[in-house]
Design a protein around this motif. Structure first.
Motif, PDB file in Angstrom:
ATOM      1  N   ASP A  95       0.938  -1.182  -0.034  1.00 16.15           N
ATOM      2  CA  ASP A  95      -0.039  -0.125  -0.021  1.00 16.15           C
ATOM      3  C   ASP A  95       0.892   1.231   0.042  1.00 16.15           C
ATOM      4  O   ASP A  95       0.505   2.174  -0.638  1.00 16.15           O
ATOM      5  N   THR A 111      -7.757 -10.079   7.579  1.00 14.94           N
ATOM      6  CA  THR A 111      -7.618  -8.596   7.395  1.00 14.94           C
ATOM      7  C   THR A 111      -7.969  -7.771   8.662  1.00 14.94           C
ATOM      8  O   THR A 111      -7.462  -6.750   8.783  1.00 14.94           O
ATOM      9  N   LYS A 112      -8.887  -8.370   9.141  1.00 12.65           N
ATOM     10  CA  LYS A 112      -9.488  -7.762  10.355  1.00 12.65           C
ATOM     11  C   LYS A 112      -9.897  -8.662  11.615  1.00 12.65           C
ATOM     12  O   LYS A 112     -10.373  -9.618  11.287  1.00 12.65           O
ATOM     13  N   ASP A 175      -7.138  -2.883  10.877  1.00 12.31           N
ATOM     14  CA  ASP A 175      -8.263  -3.186   9.813  1.00 12.31           C
ATOM     15  C   ASP A 175      -7.834  -3.113   8.610  1.00 12.31           C
ATOM     16  O   ASP A 175      -7.484  -1.946   8.000  1.00 12.31           O
ATOM     17  N   TYR A 176      -7.361  -4.088   7.803  1.00  9.88           N
ATOM     18  CA  TYR A 176      -6.926  -4.026   6.518  1.00  9.88           C
ATOM     19  C   TYR A 176      -7.811  -4.501   5.472  1.00  9.88           C
ATOM     20  O   TYR A 176      -7.448  -4.506   4.399  1.00  9.88           O
ATOM     21  N   SER A 177      -8.862  -4.651   5.735  1.00  7.71           N
ATOM     22  CA  SER A 177     -10.154  -5.112   4.761  1.00  7.71           C
ATOM     23  C   SER A 177     -10.478  -3.911   3.724  1.00  7.71           C
ATOM     24  O   SER A 177     -10.661  -4.473   2.293  1.00  7.71           O
ATOM     25  N   LYS A 178     -10.327  -2.677   4.070  1.00  6.53           N
ATOM     26  CA  LYS A 178     -10.243  -1.801   3.026  1.00  6.53           C
ATOM     27  C   LYS A 178      -9.064  -1.534   2.119  1.00  6.53           C
ATOM     28  O   LYS A 178      -8.968  -1.254   1.044  1.00  6.53           O
ATOM     29  N   LYS A 179      -7.764  -1.525   2.916  1.00  7.77           N
ATOM     30  CA  LYS A 179      -6.693  -1.149   2.198  1.00  7.77           C
ATOM     31  C   LYS A 179      -6.197  -2.246   1.250  1.00  7.77           C
ATOM     32  O   LYS A 179      -5.758  -2.020   0.139  1.00  7.77           O
ATOM     33  N   LYS A 181      -8.258  -4.029  -0.653  1.00  3.32           N
ATOM     34  CA  LYS A 181      -8.964  -3.540  -2.035  1.00  3.32           C
ATOM     35  C   LYS A 181      -8.380  -2.471  -2.918  1.00  3.32           C
ATOM     36  O   LYS A 181      -8.745  -2.554  -4.122  1.00  3.32           O
ATOM     37  N   ASN A 182      -7.517  -1.703  -2.371  1.00  3.84           N
ATOM     38  CA  ASN A 182      -7.017  -0.765  -3.176  1.00  3.84           C
ATOM     39  C   ASN A 182      -5.466  -0.845  -3.735  1.00  3.84           C
ATOM     40  O   ASN A 182      -4.941   0.191  -4.300  1.00  3.84           O
ATOM     41  N   ARG A 207     -15.829 -11.830   1.642  1.00  2.64           N
ATOM     42  CA  ARG A 207     -16.478 -10.325   1.760  1.00  2.64           C
ATOM     43  C   ARG A 207     -16.079  -9.914   3.153  1.00  2.64           C
ATOM     44  O   ARG A 207     -15.874  -8.652   3.209  1.00  2.64           O
ATOM     45  N   GLY A 210     -12.700  -8.367   2.839  1.00  2.00           N
ATOM     46  CA  GLY A 210     -12.355  -7.445   1.623  1.00  2.00           C
ATOM     47  C   GLY A 210     -11.571  -8.112   0.553  1.00  2.00           C
ATOM     48  O   GLY A 210     -10.969  -7.165  -0.324  1.00  2.00           O
TER      49      GLY A 210
END
Length: 247
Positions: A95, A111-112, A175-179, A181-182, A207, A210
């Protein structure tokens, strides 16, 4: 400081072990890759032979130190293979250093683990009170192979207690569930029966963590293998990893 180990030449592959493990966990992967790739393994703070324990241990701090080393030796198009905690560190590196990383291979990486404040707090209190007992009970859930369990426990119980505690405390807060995704890097995901025992719940887990953007042909579910699948099912994992590296 992080302990780095290098061998071979060619495209760079960085291996990051999980909590209570060490760089030795990748032995079977290094054996088949050393002729064709530059292989980098690390021992995280308090793990393996690394007895250097800073006061500010965290996923982000560890990732920063590893990324700094990668930039200093001027590597690019790197593949990172990260197991469990090592996978979170891999996500953080990718990231923050998008141009350096080509692929990220994640092995059993939740991830979380937020939202379980009471249970996480209780686990940490028990870990401080009786480190050997908690680690043994934790690792029993990771494999049904008794011989492998003995080997894993020997390494885990030799890990610095404070480093183990600080890493897992940070893991509970992350919490890396959003990270995930990007990330620009191509992502490959390996899941074992330890994280997804019931294949019917595979979509739900993907899901939750992420991983929806991961292509189906980059998702591997080892339904009969425990958390340390790169050891327990080394031949299958090595075959799949070689395929990924040639992609």
């Amino acid at each position: 400081m992080i302990d780095f180990h290098y061998q071979g030449s060619g495209d760079a592959v960085l291996f990051i072990h999980g909590l209570g493990s060490s760089s030795a966990v990748w032995k079977k992967q290094l054996e088949i890759l050393k002729e064709d790739y530059q292989l980098i393994t690390v021992d995280l703070h308090g793990h393996g032979n690394n007895i250097k324990i800073p006061n500010d241990i965290s996923i982000k701090q560890t990732a920063k130190l590893i990324a700094q080393e990668l930039r200093e030796i001027e590597l690019s198009n790197i593949t990172i293979v990260g197991h469990s905690l090592g996978g979170l560190i891999a996500i953080e590196i990718a990231d923050e250093n998008q141009k350096l990383i080509d692929r990220v291979v994640l092995i059993d990486v939740p991830t979380k683990q937020t939202g379980l404040t009471f249970f996480n707090s209780l686990f940490l209190k028990m870990l401080k009170r009786d480190f050997p007992m908690v680690v043994k009970e934790h690792y029993k859930k990771m494999t049904r192979n008794e011989r492998l369990l003995e080997e894993l426990l020997e390494t885990a119980l030799s890990t610095d207690k404070n480093a183990y505690y600080l890493y897992i405390k940070n893991l509970f807060q992350a919490d890396y569930s959003k990270k995930v995704k990007n990330l620009d890097a191509k992502i490959y995901l390996f899941l074992s029966s330890s994280l997804v025992e019931d294949k019917a719940k595979l979509t739900q887990k993907i899901r939750k963590y992420g991983y929806e953007r991961i292509q189906e042909d980059r998702l591997y579910h080892y339904s009969e293998t425990g958390h340390f699948l790169m050891v327990e099912s080394a031949d299958d994992f090595n075959r799949d990893l070689l395929k990924i590296l040639s992609d």
